[in-house]
Design a protein around this motif. Structure first.
Motif, PDB file in Angstrom:
ATOM      1  N   CYS A  25       0.837  -1.191   0.000  1.00 27.85           N
ATOM      2  CA  CYS A  25       0.000   0.000   0.000  1.00 27.85           C
ATOM      3  C   CYS A  25       0.875   1.245   0.000  1.00 27.85           C
ATOM      4  O   CYS A  25       1.814   1.359   0.808  1.00 27.85           O
ATOM      5  CB  CYS A  25      -0.899  -0.009   1.242  1.00 27.85           C
ATOM      6  SG  CYS A  25      -2.172   1.271   1.249  1.00 27.85           S
ATOM      7  N   TRP A  26       0.563   2.180  -0.894  1.00 28.79           N
ATOM      8  CA  TRP A  26       1.310   3.434  -1.040  1.00 28.79           C
ATOM      9  C   TRP A  26       0.329   4.594  -0.894  1.00 28.79           C
ATOM     10  O   TRP A  26      -0.689   4.650  -1.574  1.00 28.79           O
ATOM     11  CB  TRP A  26       1.988   3.478  -2.406  1.00 28.79           C
ATOM     12  CG  TRP A  26       2.592   4.787  -2.791  1.00 28.79           C
ATOM     13  CD1 TRP A  26       2.147   5.631  -3.782  1.00 28.79           C
ATOM     14  CD2 TRP A  26       3.746   5.413  -2.230  1.00 28.79           C
ATOM     15  NE1 TRP A  26       2.960   6.734  -3.867  1.00 28.79           N
ATOM     16  CE2 TRP A  26       3.956   6.634  -2.926  1.00 28.79           C
ATOM     17  CE3 TRP A  26       4.632   5.071  -1.213  1.00 28.79           C
ATOM     18  CZ2 TRP A  26       4.992   7.498  -2.633  1.00 28.79           C
ATOM     19  CZ3 TRP A  26       5.679   5.931  -0.916  1.00 28.79           C
ATOM     20  CH2 TRP A  26       5.857   7.123  -1.619  1.00 28.79           C
ATOM     21  N   THR A  27       0.621   5.517   0.021  1.00 23.40           N
ATOM     22  CA  THR A  27      -0.309   6.584   0.371  1.00 23.40           C
ATOM     23  C   THR A  27       0.405   7.929   0.429  1.00 23.40           C
ATOM     24  O   THR A  27       1.523   8.016   0.956  1.00 23.40           O
ATOM     25  CB  THR A  27      -0.954   6.303   1.748  1.00 23.40           C
ATOM     26  OG1 THR A  27      -1.562   5.007   1.730  1.00 23.40           O
ATOM     27  CG2 THR A  27      -1.991   7.352   2.097  1.00 23.40           C
ATOM     28  N   ALA A  28      -0.248   8.968  -0.091  1.00 21.46           N
ATOM     29  CA  ALA A  28       0.276  10.331  -0.020  1.00 21.46           C
ATOM     30  C   ALA A  28      -0.735  11.200   0.717  1.00 21.46           C
ATOM     31  O   ALA A  28      -1.912  11.250   0.335  1.00 21.46           O
ATOM     32  CB  ALA A  28       0.532  10.885  -1.417  1.00 21.46           C
ATOM     33  N   VAL A  29      -0.279  11.872   1.782  1.00 25.19           N
ATOM     34  CA  VAL A  29      -1.133  12.734   2.610  1.00 25.19           C
ATOM     35  C   VAL A  29      -0.643  14.172   2.455  1.00 25.19           C
ATOM     36  O   VAL A  29       0.510  14.474   2.779  1.00 25.19           O
ATOM     37  CB  VAL A  29      -1.071  12.312   4.099  1.00 25.19           C
ATOM     38  CG1 VAL A  29      -2.062  13.126   4.925  1.00 25.19           C
ATOM     39  CG2 VAL A  29      -1.340  10.816   4.252  1.00 25.19           C
ATOM     40  N   GLN A  30      -1.517  15.050   1.961  1.00 23.06           N
ATOM     41  CA  GLN A  30      -1.138  16.437   1.695  1.00 23.06           C
ATOM     42  C   GLN A  30      -1.987  17.392   2.521  1.00 23.06           C
ATOM     43  O   GLN A  30      -3.213  17.227   2.605  1.00 23.06           O
ATOM     44  CB  GLN A  30      -1.308  16.746   0.203  1.00 23.06           C
ATOM     45  CG  GLN A  30      -0.421  15.905  -0.699  1.00 23.06           C
ATOM     46  CD  GLN A  30      -0.719  16.130  -2.159  1.00 23.06           C
ATOM     47  OE1 GLN A  30      -1.745  15.694  -2.670  1.00 23.06           O
ATOM     48  NE2 GLN A  30       0.178  16.832  -2.854  1.00 23.06           N
ATOM     49  N   PRO A  31      -1.375  18.406   3.124  1.00 24.44           N
ATOM     50  CA  PRO A  31      -2.136  19.321   3.982  1.00 24.44           C
ATOM     51  C   PRO A  31      -3.061  20.222   3.172  1.00 24.44           C
ATOM     52  O   PRO A  31      -2.715  20.684   2.088  1.00 24.44           O
ATOM     53  CB  PRO A  31      -1.034  20.140   4.669  1.00 24.44           C
ATOM     54  CG  PRO A  31       0.113  20.110   3.708  1.00 24.44           C
ATOM     55  CD  PRO A  31       0.059  18.761   3.058  1.00 24.44           C
ATOM     56  N   LEU A  32      -4.254  20.460   3.728  1.00 26.21           N
ATOM     57  CA  LEU A  32      -5.196  21.403   3.150  1.00 26.21           C
ATOM     58  C   LEU A  32      -5.409  22.561   4.128  1.00 26.21           C
ATOM     59  O   LEU A  32      -5.034  23.699   3.852  1.00 26.21           O
ATOM     60  CB  LEU A  32      -6.521  20.707   2.838  1.00 26.21           C
ATOM     61  CG  LEU A  32      -6.465  19.594   1.781  1.00 26.21           C
ATOM     62  CD1 LEU A  32      -7.818  18.897   1.678  1.00 26.21           C
ATOM     63  CD2 LEU A  32      -6.038  20.144   0.427  1.00 26.21           C
ATOM     64  N   THR A  33      -5.996  22.270   5.281  1.00 21.45           N
ATOM     65  CA  THR A  33      -6.230  23.307   6.300  1.00 21.45           C
ATOM     66  C   THR A  33      -5.453  23.046   7.580  1.00 21.45           C
ATOM     67  O   THR A  33      -5.485  23.869   8.490  1.00 21.45           O
ATOM     68  CB  THR A  33      -7.733  23.390   6.639  1.00 21.45           C
ATOM     69  OG1 THR A  33      -8.185  22.130   7.145  1.00 21.45           O
ATOM     70  CG2 THR A  33      -8.532  23.760   5.404  1.00 21.45           C
TER      71      THR A  33
END
Length: 340
Positions: A25-33
């Protein structure tokens, strides 16, 4: 070009065959608020930031719940071997609080995969593969424009290329070996209430109607659908397939010998899929045939106890492809007819 991205990931996976042989499993978490950090991702998924350690590489037999994390600018990337926190709805809701999350998971052993997109605590889109025509989530069509150029590519390199296309974050091969943050989840987010197996989550209405029917009605409906599959996918000459159809007339197919026969048939058909040219009509024919064999295998009671009928429906849906809506309507009618 998207094709160049796919070729890049194909070379990466060719150099790292374990990434295909094992669930990954490969996951990318990017900030929004809200800002996102390695410690915050670990905390949200039930890990203790105090237990994060720097580790190089990974072990494909490592403890369940092991997360490999790295800060990439303002974002965090995460991968798991033999784990799938990145595509669990429960985990995605927590992980996407104030962030955007894109994740790809696959298991070559059973030919399954997931692509997920979540934001602001909502699972917006869930795909089982890039060409999935039955996407789920709060906004099932949210990924359609970006996946259009890759829809006809069922391979894992295309999935990774798609995640990069959406996030701008490339899976760096150096990350596979260089020291990075690692933590084991000790208190994972609990599962939502859900049916066992796969089909119940994908089509709860049909699964519920089916499970309310008595055993005889279930077996009769499955036998009708499997009988069609045996002819459509040229499987009637297979002894194990005939045994399943014969048994369903009176009882659930059972026995370790029949389970072994079905497993051998599945393995042989899977090898035919892998040996056929990628993206070719021949490959899809072999794939549908393999899915049909898995539908038969799902009816067999082996060492794990009684079969779970809706699992047969999930594999049958994959094998029937465009014919499934008509088949589904008839299965629903047969199950519903019992109660008038």
């Amino acid at each position: 070009m998207a094709d160049d991205d796919v070729a890049w990931y194909q070379r990466l996976l060719d150099a790292q065959p374990d990434l295909v042989d094992f669930p990954w499993c490969w996951t990318a978490v990017q900030p929004l608020t809200k800002p996102v950090s390695v410690a915050e991702v670990a905390r949200r998924l039930g890990g203790d930031p105090a237990n994060i350690e720097e580790r190089a590489g990974w072990d494909f037999e490592e403890p369940d719940g092991t997360l490999h994390l790295q800060q990439v600018g303002p974002a965090v990337v995460m991968c798991q071997t033999a784990g799938w926190e990145g595509v669990r709805d429960e985990a995605l809701r927590w992980l996407s609080d104030g962030t955007s999350v894109h994740s790809s998971w696959w298991s070559d052993a059973n030919g399954r995969s997931f692509l997920c997109y979540a934001a602001f605590g909502l699972v917006l889109t869930r795909l089982e593969y890039l060409d999935d025509d039955q996407a789920s989530g709060e906004q099932p069509t949210a990924l359609d424009e970006d996946r259009t150029p890759l829809r006809d590519d069922p391979g894992y390199p295309a999935q990774l290329a798609f995640v990069e296309r959406r996030t701008g974050i490339r899976l760096d091969p150096a990350f596979l070996d260089q020291p990075h943050a690692t933590v084991v989840i000790r208190t994972p987010i609990p599962d939502d209430p859900r049916p066992p197996g796969t089909h119940g989550s994908a089509d709860p209405d049909l699964a519920a109607m089916f499970l309310l029917a008595d055993e005889s009605t279930q077996r009769s409906a499955l036998r009708w659908a499997l009988d069609l599959l045996a002819d459509e996918q040229d499987l009637r000459s297979e002894p194990a397939v005939r045994s399943v159809l014969d048994a369903l007339a009176q009882h659930w197919p059972t026995g370790e010998d029949l389970s072994r026969q079905m497993n051998a048939l599945r393995a042989r058909l899977n090898n035919e899929v892998n040996a056929s040219p990628g993206m070719s009509p021949e490959r899809w024919r072999h794939f549908n045939r393999m899915r049909a064999a898995e539908a038969f295998a799902a009816t067999v009671t082996g060492s794990r106890g009684r079969s779970y009928p809706p699992d047969t429906l999930w594999y049958a849906q994959q094998a029937f492809q465009q014919r499934w809506p008509t088949i589904r309507a008839e299965l629903w009618r047969r199950a519903r007819h019992q109660r008038g």
